[in-house]
Design an enzyme around this catalytic site. Structure first.
Site, PDB file in Angstrom:
ATOM      1  CE1 TYR A  55      -4.798 -10.529   0.904  1.00 18.51           C
ATOM      2  CE2 TYR A  55      -4.759 -11.764   2.933  1.00 18.51           C
ATOM      3  CZ  TYR A  55      -4.894 -10.570   2.268  1.00 18.51           C
ATOM      4  OH  TYR A  55      -5.116  -9.417   2.975  1.00 18.51           O
ATOM      5  CG  HIS A 127     -10.462  -7.729   0.428  1.00 16.33           C
ATOM      6  ND1 HIS A 127      -9.713  -8.761  -0.082  1.00 16.33           N
ATOM      7  CD2 HIS A 127      -9.569  -6.925   1.042  1.00 16.33           C
ATOM      8  CE1 HIS A 127      -8.439  -8.586   0.207  1.00 16.33           C
ATOM      9  NE2 HIS A 127      -8.326  -7.466   0.885  1.00 16.33           N
ATOM     10  CG  LEU A 215       5.381  -4.252  11.506  1.00 17.62           C
ATOM     11  CD1 LEU A 215       6.133  -5.568  11.665  1.00 17.62           C
ATOM     12  CD2 LEU A 215       5.827  -3.243  12.570  1.00 17.62           C
ATOM     13  N   GLY A 218       7.481  -3.730   6.108  1.00 19.99           N
ATOM     14  CA  GLY A 218       8.885  -3.863   6.493  1.00 19.99           C
ATOM     15  C   GLY A 218       9.599  -2.548   6.685  1.00 19.99           C
ATOM     16  CG  PHE A 219       9.377   2.319   5.785  1.00 18.08           C
ATOM     17  CD1 PHE A 219      10.359   2.684   4.876  1.00 18.08           C
ATOM     18  CD2 PHE A 219       8.960   3.257   6.719  1.00 18.08           C
ATOM     19  CE1 PHE A 219      10.927   3.963   4.916  1.00 18.08           C
ATOM     20  CE2 PHE A 219       9.505   4.529   6.755  1.00 18.08           C
ATOM     21  CZ  PHE A 219      10.496   4.881   5.845  1.00 18.08           C
ATOM     22  N   GLY A 222      12.923  -2.032  10.291  1.00 22.10           N
ATOM     23  CA  GLY A 222      14.374  -1.889  10.216  1.00 22.10           C
ATOM     24  C   GLY A 222      14.977  -2.419   8.932  1.00 22.10           C
TER      25      GLY A 222
END
Length: 313
Positions: A55, A127, A215, A218-219, A222
């Site tokens: 990351y 990973h 989530l 972001g889907f 909302g």
């Protein structure tokens, strides 16, 4: 204020939300902003943070290690007692430290410890399932790190249940530590893969299930509708992975339940996950303080709510 749980098979007391630290070095570049967000999270009871050595190497100009470096700077500058936070990170996908050979695991762990500025990684994941390296070698390298006090517990990310079971069997045969946690892709609109066997395995073997993309980028928060997409660096991946008539129907049901309870869709999506077999705590992230509250709010979903959300029609 979020509550605390004990991860199965460990002494780790963690918040019921694990904060995904891949925003550091991607959505958040300034250390001051990272510190403010992390201080707020700790103030709200979050003590569990998930990173990886890779990351965020995908962001232009980055090489990997940025998330761990920013987390480490915050730990140093905040002077928060080390035993008050639980730090998870991963090895295997960093372009300059690829794979799960014993040598790479040893070097990558040392580099992660240096970036984080800590002596021990609380939870260290493979990973991905590197099938070019014998599982005996990979598990043996993790065991050495635990023996040296550099890692407390190990976990597997992106493994199939069959390969995880093989790794666990090998560790048992060798008398070395087994994986205590599983981190795979799982959410309300991406279920088939995890529910095909991993959920039952995690539940029956009393492992910690810590799903990522809780989530759906972001889907499920909302941010997306059938007719609109936000201006986001994630939009193409979200569209490719989650946009389908079936998933938008699920999103409609999620919004209905959220409205009924007077909470945000993300609150309901995370609570649905916590109610599923094989889930201990979902992983989710935010890039601004004002986005945190819905992630931490709890809601009591009825059996009818859960069945309605899980329905395919």
């Amino acid at each position: 204020m979020t509550d605390l749980i004990i991860l199965p098979g460990t002494s780790l007391e963690v918040s019921s939300l694990c904060f995904g630290a891949n925003v550091f070095g991607w959505s958040i570049h300034e250390q001051r902003a990272a510190n403010a967000l992390l201080d707020h999270l700790v103030g709200e009871g979050v003590n569990f943070f998930d990173s990886a050595d890779m990351y965020v190497q995908w962001h232009p100009g980055n090489h990997g290690g940025e998330s761990e470096t920013m987390l480490g700077a915050w730990l140093r500058e905040s002077q928060i007692p080390r035993d008050e936070v639980v730090i998870a990170t991963k090895v295997g996908k960093m372009t300059s430290r690829p794979g799960l050979s014993p040598e790479n695991i040893r070097i990558a762990a040392e580099e992660s410890l240096q970036r984080l500025g800590i002596d021990t990684i609380d939870l260290y994941y493979a990973h991905f399932d590197d099938q070019t390296v014998p599982l005996e070698d990979t598990m043996g390298a993790f065991a050495e790190l635990i023996d040296q006090g550099k890692v407390s517990y190990i976990g597997a990310s992106n493994y199939s249940p069959q390969r995880l079971a093989e790794a666990q069997h090998i560790a048992e045969k060798l008398g070395i530590p087994q994986h205590i946690a599983v981190q795979n892709h799982y959410n309300l609109v991406y279920r088939d893969e995890y529910e095909a066997g991993m959920a039952d395995y995690v539940e029956s073997h009393q492992l910690a299930g810590l799903p990522y993309f809780s989530l759906a980028s972001g889907f499920l928060a909302g941010a997306y509708t059938r007719d609109s997409r936000p201006d986001s660096p994630r939009v193409q991946r979200v569209s490719d992975t989650y946009f389908s008539p079936r998933n938008f129907d699920t999103l409609d049901r999620l919004n209905t339940v959220a409205t009924r309870h007077g909470v945000a869709p993300s609150t309901v999506a995370l609570e649905w996950l916590r109610a599923q077999p094989g889930v201990s705590a979902p992983i989710a992230s935010a890039s601004r303080i004002d986005q945190v509250a819905p992630l931490l709010q709890r809601v009591e979903l009825t059996p009818e709510d859960l069945n309605y959300l899980s329905s395919s029609s």
